[in-house]
Motif scaffolding. Structure first.
Motif, PDB file in Angstrom:
ATOM      1  N   LYS A  85      16.302   5.315 -51.488  1.00  0.00           N
ATOM      2  CA  LYS A  85      16.014   6.660 -51.485  1.00  0.00           C
ATOM      3  C   LYS A  85      17.258   7.308 -50.282  1.00  0.00           C
ATOM      4  O   LYS A  85      17.830   6.630 -49.558  1.00  0.00           O
ATOM      5  CB  LYS A  85      14.778   7.085 -50.731  1.00  0.00           C
ATOM      6  CG  LYS A  85      13.623   7.015 -51.854  1.00  0.00           C
ATOM      7  CD  LYS A  85      12.420   7.707 -51.322  1.00  0.00           C
ATOM      8  CE  LYS A  85      11.391   8.063 -52.331  1.00  0.00           C
ATOM      9  NZ  LYS A  85      10.183   8.680 -51.978  1.00  0.00           N
ATOM     10  N   SER A 115      11.975   4.693 -57.215  1.00  0.00           N
ATOM     11  CA  SER A 115      11.979   5.075 -55.757  1.00  0.00           C
ATOM     12  C   SER A 115      10.586   6.161 -55.656  1.00  0.00           C
ATOM     13  O   SER A 115      10.448   6.575 -54.365  1.00  0.00           O
ATOM     14  CB  SER A 115      13.327   5.973 -55.751  1.00  0.00           C
ATOM     15  OG  SER A 115      14.323   4.999 -55.905  1.00  0.00           O
ATOM     16  N   ASN A 141      15.205  10.965 -54.261  1.00  0.00           N
ATOM     17  CA  ASN A 141      15.247   9.998 -55.202  1.00  0.00           C
ATOM     18  C   ASN A 141      16.447  10.334 -55.922  1.00  0.00           C
ATOM     19  O   ASN A 141      17.160  11.286 -55.846  1.00  0.00           O
ATOM     20  CB  ASN A 141      13.833   9.925 -56.034  1.00  0.00           C
ATOM     21  CG  ASN A 141      13.790  11.173 -57.069  1.00  0.00           C
ATOM     22  OD1 ASN A 141      14.518  11.977 -57.341  1.00  0.00           O
ATOM     23  ND2 ASN A 141      12.334  11.335 -57.255  1.00  0.00           N
ATOM     24  N   SER A 201      20.710   9.685 -52.548  1.00  0.00           N
ATOM     25  CA  SER A 201      20.096   8.279 -53.243  1.00  0.00           C
ATOM     26  C   SER A 201      20.950   7.578 -54.102  1.00  0.00           C
ATOM     27  O   SER A 201      21.990   8.081 -54.390  1.00  0.00           O
ATOM     28  CB  SER A 201      18.896   8.833 -54.029  1.00  0.00           C
ATOM     29  OG  SER A 201      18.310   7.772 -54.877  1.00  0.00           O
TER      30      SER A 201
END
Length: 353
Positions: A168, A215, A247, A276
């Motif tokens: 993340k 994620s 994400n 991310s």
């Protein structure tokens, strides 16, 4: 076996030297001296150190092995000296930075020395970087332009040697709501706290539609709030902080644009550069990891992967739950396993497939 004992000695030296983020000079000096005495040509930029294997071949891709040498400051709950590498119990080494991420630094370094002694289908580069814990601009971000173009990276962080193929991102927002001051005893003024509540409720309630199997969803958390000067004054200003973990389906810039469309407060990001990351599960490294019984997963915590514009996987010895905690420790057996596992994962691997 020799590599294991060298790794343990190196890690104990690192623990003995305070190396808080942006204060890594002494530990960088120590590591540079040790690695130079071992016969390596150690490059340095600020407090970042890197070593390239001999015989660089321009026809081969570059594999980066990276972990960080900085630590957070010790929390108040330590029951022993955080800078004394203490082994009072069997298979436990205590010390600040032992788990996050000294064990990864020394394990990756030993794996690098082994891999560099064998013909590989890639050019190995080992990087011990600074300022990771604060995502500082004088850390890995300042070094990557000085390296040959990297095709793939292994990032050492405590994951129990499981491969984190997604991570993340992070964006912190400072939000400001402006009202109008007035006397609390009279019906006057515009209460900035009351105005802020609507936006805070939106942050708590809203869900971005695209979720990740690895994620999970984008996570937004209001973590700080401040308003008011005294009990009898209607506050004309309320500020609050939002921690956002993105994400791979949203860049931080895209999230910021959508947030501003939904809230009335003034929104100022501290940075949008920590996005991310995600590496395809069909990447050769991930496929080999799966063949070895490893389980790919998505990591909720941030690392220098966020600053890497190329494919990467986060994997290293230790347990993330021990990081930033009192009486941090690593198991020497985890370091022994990590060296062997890194070599098995990377020896002869064609990262271009």
């Amino acid at each position: 076996m020799e590599q294991f004992y060298d790794a343990m000695d190196l890690l104990k030296g690192m623990i003995s030297i305070p190396s808080f983020s942006r204060e890594e000079k002494q530990v960088a000096d120590f590591l540079q001296a040790r690695w130079s005495s071992a016969g390596h040509r150690v490059n340095r930029h600020g407090h970042n150190l890197w070593i390239s294997a001999d015989g660089y071949d321009t026809s081969k891709p570059v594999l980066l092995l990276n972990s960080h040498i900085d630590t957070v400051r010790p929390v108040s709950g330590w029951t022993r000296d955080a800078f004394t590498p203490d082994e009072p119990e069997n298979d436990i080494l205590y010390g600040l930075g032992s788990n996050d991420a000294g064990a990864s630094v020394v394990s990756l370094y030993e794996a690098f020395t082994i891999l560099s002694q064998r013909e590989q289908p890639y050019n190995p580069v080992f990087l011990a970087s600074a300022e990771e814990e604060v995502s500082g601009r004088n850390g890995i971000e300042s070094v990557l332009p000085l390296l040959p173009g990297v095709s793939f990276a292994v990032v050492g962080e405590p994951t129990g040697m499981q491969p984190a193929v997604a991570e993340k991102g992070l964006m912190v927002l400072d939000c400001t709501v402006t009202g109008k001051a007035g006397h609390a005893a009279r019906d006057e003024g515009i209460n900035a706290i009351s105005l802020a509540i609507a936006d805070i409720e939106w942050f708590n309630r809203f869900r971005f539609p695209a979720g990740s199997d690895l994620s999970g969803p984008v996570k937004m958390s209001v973590t700080q709030i401040q308003a008011g000067t005294q009990h009898n004054v209607v506050p004309d200003r309320c500020t609050f902080v939002v921690d956002i973990r993105s994400n791979e389906f949203y860049s931080n810039e895209e999230l910021l644009r959508q947030i501003r469309e939904h809230v009335r407060c003034e929104v100022t990001p501290r940075s949008t550069r920590l996005n991310s990351s995600h590496t395809d599960v069909n990447h050769p490294f991930v496929r080999r990891a799966v063949m070895m019984g490893k389980q790919p997963f998505g990591s909720p915590t941030l690392s220098d992967q966020a600053l890497m514009p190329f494919a990467s996987v986060k994997t290293g010895p230790g347990d993330s739950a021990r990081s930033h905690s009192a009486d941090e420790y690593i198991r020497p057996s985890e370091i022994r396993e990590a060296i062997d596992t890194y070599v098995m994962l990377l020896d002869g691997l064609d990262i271009r497939k």
